[in-house]
Design a protein around this motif. Structure first.
Motif, mmCIF file in Angstrom:
data_model
loop_
_atom_site.group_PDB
_atom_site.id
_atom_site.type_symbol
_atom_site.label_atom_id
_atom_site.label_comp_id
_atom_site.label_asym_id
_atom_site.label_seq_id
_atom_site.Cartn_x
_atom_site.Cartn_y
_atom_site.Cartn_z
ATOM 1 N N ILE A 3 0.882 -1.197 -0.042
ATOM 2 C CA ILE A 3 0.082 -0.044 0.073
ATOM 3 C C ILE A 3 1.124 1.322 -0.025
ATOM 4 N N ARG A 4 2.129 1.212 -0.057
ATOM 5 C CA ARG A 4 2.835 2.416 -0.076
ATOM 6 C C ARG A 4 2.796 3.093 -1.327
ATOM 7 N N GLU A 5 2.494 2.614 -2.326
ATOM 8 C CA GLU A 5 2.015 3.258 -3.632
ATOM 9 C C GLU A 5 0.835 3.877 -3.915
ATOM 10 N N THR A 6 -0.140 3.588 -2.952
ATOM 11 C CA THR A 6 -1.518 4.069 -3.109
ATOM 12 C C THR A 6 -1.649 5.406 -2.820
ATOM 13 N N ASP A 7 -2.556 6.042 -3.360
ATOM 14 C CA ASP A 7 -3.089 7.340 -3.025
ATOM 15 C C ASP A 7 -3.581 7.673 -1.799
ATOM 16 N N ALA A 8 -4.386 6.838 -1.218
ATOM 17 C CA ALA A 8 -5.061 6.857 -0.140
ATOM 18 C C ALA A 8 -5.175 5.695 0.704
ATOM 19 N N ILE A 9 -5.747 5.793 2.000
ATOM 20 C CA ILE A 9 -5.953 4.475 2.812
ATOM 21 C C ILE A 9 -7.369 4.531 3.220
ATOM 22 N N LEU A 10 -7.870 3.433 2.887
ATOM 23 C CA LEU A 10 -9.381 3.092 3.461
ATOM 24 C C LEU A 10 -9.218 2.197 4.698
ATOM 25 N N HIS A 11 -9.501 2.606 5.694
ATOM 26 C CA HIS A 11 -9.350 1.813 6.887
ATOM 27 C C HIS A 11 -10.624 1.296 7.205
ATOM 28 N N VAL A 12 -10.813 0.105 7.161
ATOM 29 C CA VAL A 12 -12.217 -0.578 7.335
ATOM 30 C C VAL A 12 -12.235 -1.055 8.849
ATOM 31 N N VAL A 13 -13.224 -0.693 9.516
ATOM 32 C CA VAL A 13 -13.462 -0.820 11.022
ATOM 33 C C VAL A 13 -14.727 -1.526 11.536
ATOM 34 N N ARG A 14 -14.686 -2.579 12.057
ATOM 35 C CA ARG A 14 -15.881 -3.580 12.542
ATOM 36 C C ARG A 14 -16.551 -2.484 13.635
ATOM 37 N N CYS A 15 -17.900 -2.407 13.071
ATOM 38 C CA CYS A 15 -18.469 -1.764 14.152
ATOM 39 C C CYS A 15 -20.090 -2.724 14.190
ATOM 40 N N PHE A 16 -19.883 -3.737 14.434
ATOM 41 C CA PHE A 16 -21.037 -4.644 14.309
ATOM 42 C C PHE A 16 -20.774 -5.771 15.512
ATOM 43 N N ASP A 17 -21.884 -6.267 16.061
ATOM 44 C CA ASP A 17 -21.747 -7.515 16.839
ATOM 45 C C ASP A 17 -22.156 -8.691 16.162
ATOM 46 N N ASP A 18 -21.521 -9.732 16.235
ATOM 47 C CA ASP A 18 -21.777 -11.159 15.897
ATOM 48 C C ASP A 18 -21.101 -12.099 16.432
ATOM 49 N N ASP A 19 -21.681 -12.994 17.397
ATOM 50 C CA ASP A 19 -21.121 -13.939 18.005
ATOM 51 C C ASP A 19 -20.252 -15.024 16.956
ATOM 52 N N ASP A 20 -20.961 -15.073 15.839
ATOM 53 C CA ASP A 20 -20.517 -16.046 15.013
ATOM 54 C C ASP A 20 -19.199 -15.584 14.192
ATOM 55 N N ILE A 21 -18.750 -14.441 14.275
ATOM 56 C CA ILE A 21 -17.835 -13.936 13.683
ATOM 57 C C ILE A 21 -16.609 -13.431 14.494
ATOM 58 N N THR A 22 -15.370 -14.174 14.834
ATOM 59 C CA THR A 22 -14.480 -14.105 15.768
ATOM 60 C C THR A 22 -13.853 -12.461 15.537
ATOM 61 N N HIS A 23 -13.554 -11.955 16.572
ATOM 62 C CA HIS A 23 -12.842 -10.760 16.606
ATOM 63 C C HIS A 23 -11.510 -11.219 17.175
ATOM 64 N N VAL A 24 -10.343 -10.626 16.376
ATOM 65 C CA VAL A 24 -9.142 -11.081 16.881
ATOM 66 C C VAL A 24 -8.805 -10.681 18.196
ATOM 67 N N SER A 25 -9.087 -9.653 18.896
ATOM 68 C CA SER A 25 -8.818 -9.533 20.121
ATOM 69 C C SER A 25 -9.880 -9.752 20.991
ATOM 70 N N GLY A 26 -10.761 -10.390 20.820
ATOM 71 C CA GLY A 26 -11.868 -11.027 21.553
ATOM 72 C C GLY A 26 -13.068 -10.243 21.919
ATOM 73 N N LYS A 27 -13.049 -8.962 21.516
ATOM 74 C CA LYS A 27 -14.321 -8.152 21.543
ATOM 75 C C LYS A 27 -14.013 -7.029 20.610
ATOM 76 N N VAL A 28 -15.269 -6.394 20.416
ATOM 77 C CA VAL A 28 -15.340 -5.444 19.374
ATOM 78 C C VAL A 28 -15.246 -3.911 20.166
ATOM 79 N N ASP A 29 -14.058 -3.439 19.612
ATOM 80 C CA ASP A 29 -13.778 -2.098 20.231
ATOM 81 C C ASP A 29 -13.247 -1.336 18.993
#
Length: 361
Positions: free
Chosen positions: A95-121
């Motif tokens: 991504i060093r040569e891209t023009d912009a960064i699109l940062h996707v952030v999880r803003c939903f709760d779903d027990d069936d989809i694992t969060h890498v740190s264990g909680k949605v924050d």
């Protein structure tokens, strides 16, 4: 010319689902485990712009050619990525040569989809990603300085100038701030190809029920963003829209959800604002085409986006706003109505201009 956007985020925030939806492909595997994107996926899409169709109808164009937008989707970044954790630092280079960064952030709760740190924050997630990007830049700068110091001592003027900029950047990064805050010109920083010099927008991935009004998570992201663009999207909805071929079906689907535009349209709009871009058009029987340029660009430079000869031999530009072009029924009628102007070398191109360049080489 459009712009390209690097998509970053923690694993399982919906990056690849969003990438698939935005590019209407299944190029990126979506799965409920970290690092399912093993190589960076690159997708090019047509930038949606309803003005193109309106112009093409009036011009009776045989073809419509939109401008292009490129997305680069990389593997989910985890804490320690800059030091080789997870899939490590190699993906950050993509991504060093891209023009912009699109940062996707999880803003939903779903027990069936694992969060890498264990909680949605989402705020904590943002801190993790941005820290890793900063550390990756710090490592890159530290690696470059010794070689530049040797060249500068030998009298190389360019190396000495670059070294001064890098040292300023190093001090900022060591203080925990992004490189874009260094005391250097935008052009000097751009040449360094550091990730934290790039403008960033945040994409909040929410559940379908929160896509219109957002939720507490998205409001926290907006506060954290401190003025940076924030777009609320449901990747699941975008995936459904991508399956619809008919535009009327898409509009009906969006309307049922209380939306007036797709997530892609909102991302593109914010991206253009973020990067200071605008669109002008050329229209005729052969084709109607969109061209993306930098805001503030003058007519000869805009002509050069089409071909260098247009800029080199620029004489003038016949210019009319796209709305006047459509309302009057084409170039000739716009001219008769006094809406078409001949503009010279100092004319600053406006968003939505329809232009015909006169040149002589």
């Amino acid at each position: 010319m459009g712009f390209n956007c690097g998509i970053v985020g923690l694993p399982n925030v919906g990056k690849s689902t969003l990438f698939n939806a935005l590019t209407s492909t299944a190029a990126a595997e979506s799965a409920n485990y970290p690092f399912c994107t093993i190589e960076p996926n690159v997708g090019r899409i047509a930038v949606p712009d309803e003005r193109l169709r309106a112009l093409a109808r009036v011009a009776n164009s045989a073809a419509i050619i939109p401008t292009q937008l490129e997305f680069v989707d990389i593997a989910g970044i985890v804490k320690g990525a800059s030091a080789g954790e997870g899939l490590g630092n190699k993906f950050l280079a993509n991504i060093r040569e891209t023009d912009a960064i699109l940062h996707v952030v999880r803003c939903f709760d779903d027990d069936d989809i694992t969060h890498v740190s264990g909680k949605v924050d989402p705020v904590s997630d943002i801190d993790v990603i941005e820290t890793e990007l900063l550390l990756a830049d710090l490592e890159s700068v530290e690696a470059r300085i010794p070689n530049l110091e040797k060249k500068a001592k030998s009298g190389d003027k360019q190396s000495k100038e670059t070294l001064e900029v890098l040292r300023a950047v190093y001090d900022v990064l060591k203080a925990g701030e992004p490189a874009i805050k260094a005391d250097a010109s935008a052009d000097e920083l751009r040449k360094l190809q550091l990730i934290t010099t790039k403008p960033m927008m945040y994409v909040c991935n929410v559940s379908e029920s929160d896509v219109v009004s957002g939720n507490d998570y998205t409001r926290r992201v907006a506060e954290k963003a401190a003025g940076a663009p924030v777009v609320v999207i449901s990747a699941a909805i975008e995936a459904e829209i991508a399956l619809l071929d008919d535009e009327q079906d898409k509009l009906a689907f969006l309307g049922d959800l209380g939306l007036s535009s797709t997530g892609l349209s909102r991302v593109v709009k914010e991206g253009y604002e973020l990067l200071g871009l605008l669109t002008y058009f050329t229209a005729g029987e052969k084709e109607t085409r969109a061209w993306t340029i930098t805001r503030g660009m003058k007519a000869p430079e805009a002509a050069g986006v089409i071909h260098s000869d247009f800029e080199r031999g620029f004489i003038c530009a016949e210019t009319v706003s796209w709305q006047d072009y459509v309302d009057c029924g084409g170039e000739q009628k716009a001219k008769q109505a006094g809406k078409l102007c001949l503009e010279g070398k100092d004319y600053v191109v406006q968003d939505g201009d329809v232009m015909h360049f006169r040149f002589n080489v």
